[in-house]
Structure formats: C-alpha cells, structure tokens
Design a protein around this motif. Structure first.
Motif, short mmCIF file in Angstrom:
data_model
loop_
_atom_site.label_atom_id
_atom_site.label_comp_id
_atom_site.label_asym_id
_atom_site.label_seq_id
_atom_site.Cartn_x
_atom_site.Cartn_y
_atom_site.Cartn_z
N GLY A 39 0.83 -1.19 0.00
CA GLY A 39 0.00 0.00 0.00
C GLY A 39 0.86 1.24 0.00
N ARG A 40 0.31 2.31 -0.45
CA ARG A 40 1.06 3.57 -0.50
C ARG A 40 0.58 4.54 0.57
N GLY A 41 -0.71 4.64 0.70
CA GLY A 41 -1.26 5.57 1.67
C GLY A 41 -2.25 4.86 2.57
N THR A 42 -2.67 5.53 3.60
CA THR A 42 -3.68 4.98 4.50
C THR A 42 -4.86 5.94 4.51
N ALA A 43 -5.95 5.49 5.07
CA ALA A 43 -7.15 6.33 5.15
C ALA A 43 -6.92 7.57 6.02
N SER A 44 -5.95 7.51 6.92
CA SER A 44 -5.64 8.67 7.77
C SER A 44 -4.76 9.68 7.06
N GLY A 45 -4.24 9.32 5.88
CA GLY A 45 -3.36 10.21 5.14
C GLY A 45 -1.88 9.91 5.33
N GLU A 46 -1.55 9.03 6.27
CA GLU A 46 -0.15 8.64 6.47
C GLU A 46 0.32 7.74 5.33
N ARG A 47 1.60 7.74 5.10
CA ARG A 47 2.18 6.78 4.16
C ARG A 47 2.24 5.43 4.88
N PHE A 48 1.86 4.37 4.18
CA PHE A 48 1.86 3.04 4.80
C PHE A 48 3.29 2.59 5.07
N ASN A 49 3.55 2.09 6.27
CA ASN A 49 4.86 1.59 6.66
C ASN A 49 4.68 0.17 7.21
N PRO A 50 5.06 -0.85 6.43
CA PRO A 50 4.87 -2.23 6.90
C PRO A 50 5.72 -2.58 8.12
N ASN A 51 6.72 -1.75 8.44
CA ASN A 51 7.59 -2.01 9.59
C ASN A 51 7.13 -1.34 10.88
N ALA A 52 6.04 -0.57 10.80
CA ALA A 52 5.50 0.09 11.99
C ALA A 52 4.43 -0.78 12.63
N LEU A 53 4.18 -0.59 13.90
CA LEU A 53 3.14 -1.34 14.61
C LEU A 53 1.82 -0.58 14.48
N THR A 54 1.21 -0.72 13.30
CA THR A 54 -0.03 -0.04 12.99
C THR A 54 -1.06 -1.06 12.52
N ALA A 55 -2.32 -0.59 12.39
CA ALA A 55 -3.40 -1.50 12.01
C ALA A 55 -4.55 -0.73 11.38
N ALA A 56 -5.41 -1.51 10.73
CA ALA A 56 -6.64 -0.98 10.15
C ALA A 56 -7.82 -1.56 10.91
N HIS A 57 -8.77 -0.70 11.24
CA HIS A 57 -10.00 -1.12 11.92
C HIS A 57 -11.15 -0.36 11.28
N ARG A 58 -12.32 -0.99 11.24
CA ARG A 58 -13.46 -0.37 10.56
C ARG A 58 -13.98 0.89 11.23
N SER A 59 -13.99 0.95 12.56
CA SER A 59 -14.68 2.06 13.22
C SER A 59 -13.89 2.81 14.28
N LEU A 60 -12.83 2.27 14.81
CA LEU A 60 -12.09 2.98 15.85
C LEU A 60 -11.43 4.23 15.27
N PRO A 61 -11.40 5.32 16.02
CA PRO A 61 -10.80 6.56 15.51
C PRO A 61 -9.31 6.39 15.23
N PHE A 62 -8.82 7.13 14.24
CA PHE A 62 -7.40 7.12 13.95
C PHE A 62 -6.64 7.58 15.19
N GLY A 63 -5.51 6.94 15.45
CA GLY A 63 -4.70 7.27 16.61
C GLY A 63 -5.02 6.43 17.84
N THR A 64 -6.13 5.70 17.82
CA THR A 64 -6.49 4.84 18.95
C THR A 64 -5.44 3.75 19.10
#
Length: 119
Positions: A39-64
């Motif tokens: 992926g290149r971007g995320t719904a939050s506007g950040e660039r996707f980083n496969p090495n970061a501890l991040t995730a996608a969720h349907r309803s939780l606010p960004f930054g949770t």
C-alpha cells in the motif's frame, strides 16, 4: 410544528451522541486478524509503513491504541489505528507485517485475536 422540531432536535442529539466515541462503544472484541504488507497511503493520510506497529480497523478513531492478543500463542502487542479495514467478512483487524511478526502469525496470515482499547 413545535413537536416536529423537538423530535428532529432530539433525533439529531441521539445520532451525534452515538458518533462521538466509537472507541468506547467497542472496548473489547474477539475475532480473526489478518495482515497486510502493501500500500502507498492509508485512510488517515499517512504513508503506509509495513515495519510500523499499525493497524486498520473499521470504526475505531485514527490514533487509537489497541492491545492485540494472539489467542493461539498468548503474544500481545499494542498497535495504533491509522487505516480503515479489513474489508473481508469475519475479520476484525488488519495489522502491519511487523505487527503480524511480533504476534507470531506472519507465516499463516490469519489468527484469532482479542482486542482491547488502551487508554
């Protein structure tokens, strides 16, 4: 006219109250997790980083921040929600490749997890 206006205002207030805190509405969940690595971007506007501890969720606010526990091996990590998804029925979270490795399911691609919002 006054009754109708009051009804509309009451309905609007209830709707807005429900939209205010989706993180509090779902403090704990269990289900299937998957991981994504491209992926290149995320719904939050950040660039996707496969090495970061991040995730996608349907309803939780960004930054949770969410504690994800792999129910098959007991490993747990905290990820930050920065994207929307998963868009596959039956899955509750998509984690980055790094998060999947930490949780011990990078090879299998799917695992059963428990989620808990971290304050």
């Amino acid at each position: 006219m006054e009754i109708r206006k009051g009804f509309l205002l009451g309905s609007l207030a209830l709707t807005m109250a429900g939209l205010g805190t989706p993180a509090a509405a779902e403090p704990k969940q269990t289900g299937v997790a998957s991981y994504y690595w491209q992926g290149r971007g995320t719904a939050s506007g950040e660039r996707f980083n496969p090495n970061a501890l991040t995730a996608a969720h349907r309803s939780l606010p960004f930054g949770t921040k969410v504690r994800v526990t792999n129910l098959k091996n007991g490993r747990e990590i905290v990820v930050r929600i920065n994207d929307r998804g998963p868009f596959v029925r039956g899955r509750i979270i998509d984690v980055s490749r790094a998060a999947a490795s930490e949780l011990g399911f990078h090879g299998s691609g799917l695992t059963k997890v428990a989620l808990a919002v971290v304050d």
